[in-house]
Design a protein around this motif. Structure first.
Motif, PDB file in Angstrom:
ATOM      1  N   LYS A  96      44.224  50.986  31.041  1.00  0.00           N
ATOM      2  CA  LYS A  96      45.010  51.576  32.244  1.00  0.00           C
ATOM      3  C   LYS A  96      44.869  53.129  32.502  1.00  0.00           C
ATOM      4  O   LYS A  96      45.216  53.904  33.399  1.00  0.00           O
ATOM      5  CB  LYS A  96      46.697  51.538  31.816  1.00  0.00           C
ATOM      6  CG  LYS A  96      46.942  50.235  31.777  1.00  0.00           C
ATOM      7  CD  LYS A  96      48.331  50.172  31.204  1.00  0.00           C
ATOM      8  CE  LYS A  96      48.930  48.557  31.358  1.00  0.00           C
ATOM      9  NZ  LYS A  96      50.495  48.497  30.920  1.00  0.00           N
ATOM     10  N   TYR A 152      39.777  51.053  37.192  1.00  0.00           N
ATOM     11  CA  TYR A 152      40.256  51.390  38.467  1.00  0.00           C
ATOM     12  C   TYR A 152      40.728  50.109  39.182  1.00  0.00           C
ATOM     13  O   TYR A 152      39.791  49.157  38.965  1.00  0.00           O
ATOM     14  CB  TYR A 152      39.201  52.324  39.224  1.00  0.00           C
ATOM     15  CG  TYR A 152      39.091  53.684  38.965  1.00  0.00           C
ATOM     16  CD1 TYR A 152      39.946  54.601  39.350  1.00  0.00           C
ATOM     17  CD2 TYR A 152      38.188  54.073  37.831  1.00  0.00           C
ATOM     18  CE1 TYR A 152      39.945  55.793  38.987  1.00  0.00           C
ATOM     19  CE2 TYR A 152      37.882  55.358  37.677  1.00  0.00           C
ATOM     20  CZ  TYR A 152      38.997  56.300  38.271  1.00  0.00           C
ATOM     21  OH  TYR A 152      39.108  57.662  37.809  1.00  0.00           O
ATOM     22  N   CYS A 153      41.553  50.086  40.138  1.00  0.00           N
ATOM     23  CA  CYS A 153      41.943  48.924  40.658  1.00  0.00           C
ATOM     24  C   CYS A 153      40.859  48.339  41.615  1.00  0.00           C
ATOM     25  O   CYS A 153      40.205  49.308  42.267  1.00  0.00           O
ATOM     26  CB  CYS A 153      43.201  49.125  41.511  1.00  0.00           C
ATOM     27  SG  CYS A 153      43.822  47.790  42.465  1.00  0.00           S
ATOM     28  N   CYS A 158      46.514  47.745  40.195  1.00  0.00           N
ATOM     29  CA  CYS A 158      47.398  48.788  40.036  1.00  0.00           C
ATOM     30  C   CYS A 158      48.779  48.511  40.395  1.00  0.00           C
ATOM     31  O   CYS A 158      49.657  49.441  40.093  1.00  0.00           O
ATOM     32  CB  CYS A 158      46.846  50.113  41.471  1.00  0.00           C
ATOM     33  SG  CYS A 158      47.015  49.607  42.883  1.00  0.00           S
ATOM     34  N   SER A 159      49.033  47.403  41.186  1.00  0.00           N
ATOM     35  CA  SER A 159      50.382  46.991  41.324  1.00  0.00           C
ATOM     36  C   SER A 159      50.466  45.694  41.539  1.00  0.00           C
ATOM     37  O   SER A 159      49.614  44.966  41.716  1.00  0.00           O
ATOM     38  CB  SER A 159      50.903  47.873  42.794  1.00  0.00           C
ATOM     39  OG  SER A 159      50.039  47.585  43.675  1.00  0.00           O
ATOM     40  N   ALA A 206      42.943  54.267  42.119  1.00  0.00           N
ATOM     41  CA  ALA A 206      44.058  54.352  41.381  1.00  0.00           C
ATOM     42  C   ALA A 206      43.819  53.509  40.305  1.00  0.00           C
ATOM     43  O   ALA A 206      43.046  52.617  40.014  1.00  0.00           O
ATOM     44  CB  ALA A 206      45.275  53.487  42.122  1.00  0.00           C
ATOM     45  N   HIS A 207      44.463  53.883  39.034  1.00  0.00           N
ATOM     46  CA  HIS A 207      43.894  53.041  37.625  1.00  0.00           C
ATOM     47  C   HIS A 207      44.925  51.732  37.695  1.00  0.00           C
ATOM     48  O   HIS A 207      45.971  51.750  38.403  1.00  0.00           O
ATOM     49  CB  HIS A 207      44.474  53.764  36.312  1.00  0.00           C
ATOM     50  CG  HIS A 207      43.578  55.120  36.254  1.00  0.00           C
ATOM     51  ND1 HIS A 207      41.993  55.035  35.891  1.00  0.00           N
ATOM     52  CD2 HIS A 207      43.910  56.471  36.405  1.00  0.00           C
ATOM     53  CE1 HIS A 207      41.765  56.235  35.896  1.00  0.00           C
ATOM     54  NE2 HIS A 207      42.734  57.098  36.335  1.00  0.00           N
ATOM     55  N   VAL A 208      44.246  50.603  36.888  1.00  0.00           N
ATOM     56  CA  VAL A 208      44.921  49.664  36.920  1.00  0.00           C
ATOM     57  C   VAL A 208      46.382  49.724  35.888  1.00  0.00           C
ATOM     58  O   VAL A 208      46.382  50.506  35.020  1.00  0.00           O
ATOM     59  CB  VAL A 208      44.175  48.486  36.124  1.00  0.00           C
ATOM     60  CG1 VAL A 208      42.750  48.394  37.006  1.00  0.00           C
ATOM     61  CG2 VAL A 208      43.866  48.984  34.747  1.00  0.00           C
ATOM     62  N   ASN A 209      47.298  48.948  36.309  1.00  0.00           N
ATOM     63  CA  ASN A 209      48.563  49.206  35.651  1.00  0.00           C
ATOM     64  C   ASN A 209      49.374  47.829  35.518  1.00  0.00           C
ATOM     65  O   ASN A 209      50.124  47.541  34.783  1.00  0.00           O
ATOM     66  CB  ASN A 209      49.793  50.352  36.519  1.00  0.00           C
ATOM     67  CG  ASN A 209      50.734  50.570  35.636  1.00  0.00           C
ATOM     68  OD1 ASN A 209      50.640  50.897  34.660  1.00  0.00           O
ATOM     69  ND2 ASN A 209      51.895  50.497  36.151  1.00  0.00           N
ATOM     70  N   HIS A 241      41.203  50.606  48.202  1.00  0.00           N
ATOM     71  CA  HIS A 241      40.926  51.768  47.481  1.00  0.00           C
ATOM     72  C   HIS A 241      39.559  52.070  47.892  1.00  0.00           C
ATOM     73  O   HIS A 241      38.653  51.254  47.923  1.00  0.00           O
ATOM     74  CB  HIS A 241      41.013  51.521  46.188  1.00  0.00           C
ATOM     75  CG  HIS A 241      42.513  51.396  45.612  1.00  0.00           C
ATOM     76  ND1 HIS A 241      43.473  52.305  45.624  1.00  0.00           N
ATOM     77  CD2 HIS A 241      43.163  50.227  45.237  1.00  0.00           C
ATOM     78  CE1 HIS A 241      44.555  51.834  45.330  1.00  0.00           C
ATOM     79  NE2 HIS A 241      44.294  50.795  44.828  1.00  0.00           N
TER      80      HIS A 241
END
Length: 517
Positions: free
Chosen positions: A122, A126-127, A172-173, A157-160, A132
């Motif tokens: 995370k 990256y997503c 990321c979402s 954006a970083h993966v989350n 992106h």
């Protein structure tokens, strides 16, 4: 079953079997081969104990079981304790995860090591959603970054968000995951399999697949057609589950990839589809002559004295995790070559990564100018030496000369010859390798990775390379899929492909009484 019986050396080395690698083509796992022979156990005091020569081992140092060691990985992830090892030693009756309970999301895993891996992903991955902007230059047509265009409006954006089907942080979402779900399903099943394999290593169960047979009599020939026939003819413990087969082949792929090429019973030949070239047959025939010596009639008396040939040297360049594999894994290579001494030489700046406590680096002296670590008591016919140095530095010092095609060969495991991040390190080494005129065996994570290395060699040394074996899938590749913590969507298999080459040989002929080349 008791975890105390498991060779912990095999378990902890699994974390070191991969280095930084190029991006792989997402693919689904292929079917595996399994043996059908039944396990044979004794029952003592109501507890099953496998018949094996291995003794109980305890973990000398606690390390991560499945974190892929890369140059960018922080130190705490490289030396994290495997979940369950210490607990299993204190309480051997406890099995931490049952086979039916191996799937967990990385963030909610019962293993603290895997939870730390999730945090690392995370923070660094990256997503892959095409909305992106790109985070790196795309070098492969299979790189998911290639889906992103200059019209992308969102910053990286970083993966989350963790996919509920595979348990890995991949987007990321949830919105981006749902929007790109069709693309994710191409690798989701394989990611879930890798997730369960990771938790299996931390389950604390008994691992019979990490116990290896001893030497066989010379008259029993191994069948090296594939993993199934090899394990059966070498009399390994029966492996009846796909997951156990994947764990076993992840370690054995290194010695068996070498053996499958240089052994006289190699599955590669010059027949149609055999992938071996005419020049390859010439080079490997010379090497096999030394690896399979004829019975000389030697004895203990004066009449039985015979000259002893030198050991066959196998140089493993750019060594990373393969240099730290349990020595009983490498001894399996020796058991395939009777009466032939082998000398494995690991060379590379990362060949002793995370092994300072095990083997402190010796001082460089006049008698040991490159600080080699010698292990000469592994077995009667095998010796291992490790150098933390670049090969071209030692070659310029004439440290290994002379080279003999009957007694020497080079092996490059996932070298990344054509990868932009590592090509400059090989640019000075490659001419020295070709100068030796001995076989060079190279592997790749994926077909694209392997073809890129081959193309780079042909472009850099145009006209000075002889192809010994055509590039293709390795029959003894790892059956387990590995994750790249810097990009969870990048999956690959260790030693997926193999090919071989050497420096071009020029034959001298006579023409009109004058020697011409």
């Amino acid at each position: 079953m008791q975890s105390g019986y498991t060779c912990q050396s095999c378990l902890k080395r699994l974390s070191r079997i991969s280095g930084a690698k190029p991006f792989a083509r997402p693919a689904r796992a292929n079917p595996v081969y399994t043996t059908t022979r039944k396990r044979y156990y004794h029952q003592i005091n109501g507890k099953f104990k496998a018949l094996a020569t291995q003794q109980r081992r305890t973990a000398a140092t606690a390390e991560s079981l499945n974190h892929r060691v890369t140059r960018n990985a922080p130190g705490d992830l490289k030396s994290a304790a495997p979940f369950g090892v210490e607990e299993a030693i204190r309480n051997p009756e406890r099995v931490l995860l049952q086979p039916s309970n191996l799937f967990h999301s990385f963030s909610n895993s019962p293993s603290p090591v895997i939870r730390r891996r999730a945090a690392f992903m995370k923070s660094h991955a990256y997503c892959p959603h095409p909305d992106h902007r790109q985070t790196r230059i795309v070098t492969s047509p299979h790189d998911p970054e290639g889906r992103k265009t200059t019209k992308s409006i969102h910053p990286p954006a970083h993966v989350n968000f963790e996919c509920p089907d595979c348990g890995l942080p991949v987007y990321c979402s949830e919105k981006h995951w749902m929007d790109d779900y069709e693309h994710h399903t191409e690798i989701c099943d394989t990611l879930r399999q890798a997730n369960e394999d990771d938790h299996d290593l931390h389950s604390g169960r008994f691992f019979p697949e990490f116990e290896y047979p001893g030497p066989q009599i010379e008259e029993i020939l191994p069948n090296m057609t594939n993993w199934d026939t090899y394990l059966y003819t070498r009399e390994y413990n029966a492996i009846n589950e796909d997951r156990s087969m994947r764990q076993a082949t992840r370690l054995l792929t290194y010695p068996m990839t070498i053996a499958s090429v240089i052994h006289e019973l190699s599955p590669y030949n010059i027949r149609a589809g055999g992938r071996l070239t005419t020049e390859g047959l010439k080079s490997l025939s010379a090497l096999r002559y030394s690896l399979h010596p004829p019975r000389s009639g030697s004895g203990l008396g004066i009449e039985g004295l015979r000259p002893t040939p030198p050991a066959v040297r196998i140089f493993i360049l750019g060594a990373r995790a393969e240099s730290s594999l349990p020595r009983q894994v490498w001894v399996q290579l020796e058991y395939l070559f009777h009466r032939c001494p082998l000398h494995l030489i690991f060379i590379g700046p990362e060949s002793m990564t995370n092994r300072d406590d095990e083997f402190p680096l010796p001082e460089r002296t006049a008698t040991n100018p490159f600080g080699g670590i010698v292990e000469d008591r592994i077995s009667n016919y095998m010796k291992i030496t490790t150098f933390v140095e670049y090969y071209h530095t030692m070659h310029k010092a004439n440290y290994f000369q002379p080279f003999d095609p009957y007694f020497d060969c080079f092996v490059l495991f996932h070298p990344g010859l054509g990868h932009p991040a590592s090509a400059h390190e090989w640019e000075e080494t490659l001419p020295h390798l070709l100068e030796t005129k001995v076989p060079i065996i190279s592997t790749g994570y994926t077909d694209w990775d392997m073809q890129r290395d081959k193309q780079w060699v042909e472009e850099k040394m145009a006209g000075e390379v002889d192809l010994l074996m055509e590039a293709g899938e390795n029959r003894f590749r790892s059956l387990r899929w590995d994750l790249n913590d810097l990009d969870p969507g990048d999956i690959s298999a260790g030693n997926w492909g193999v090919w071989a080459f050497r420096g071009k040989r020029y034959e001298t002929t006579m023409k009109d009484g004058v020697i011409s080349v």
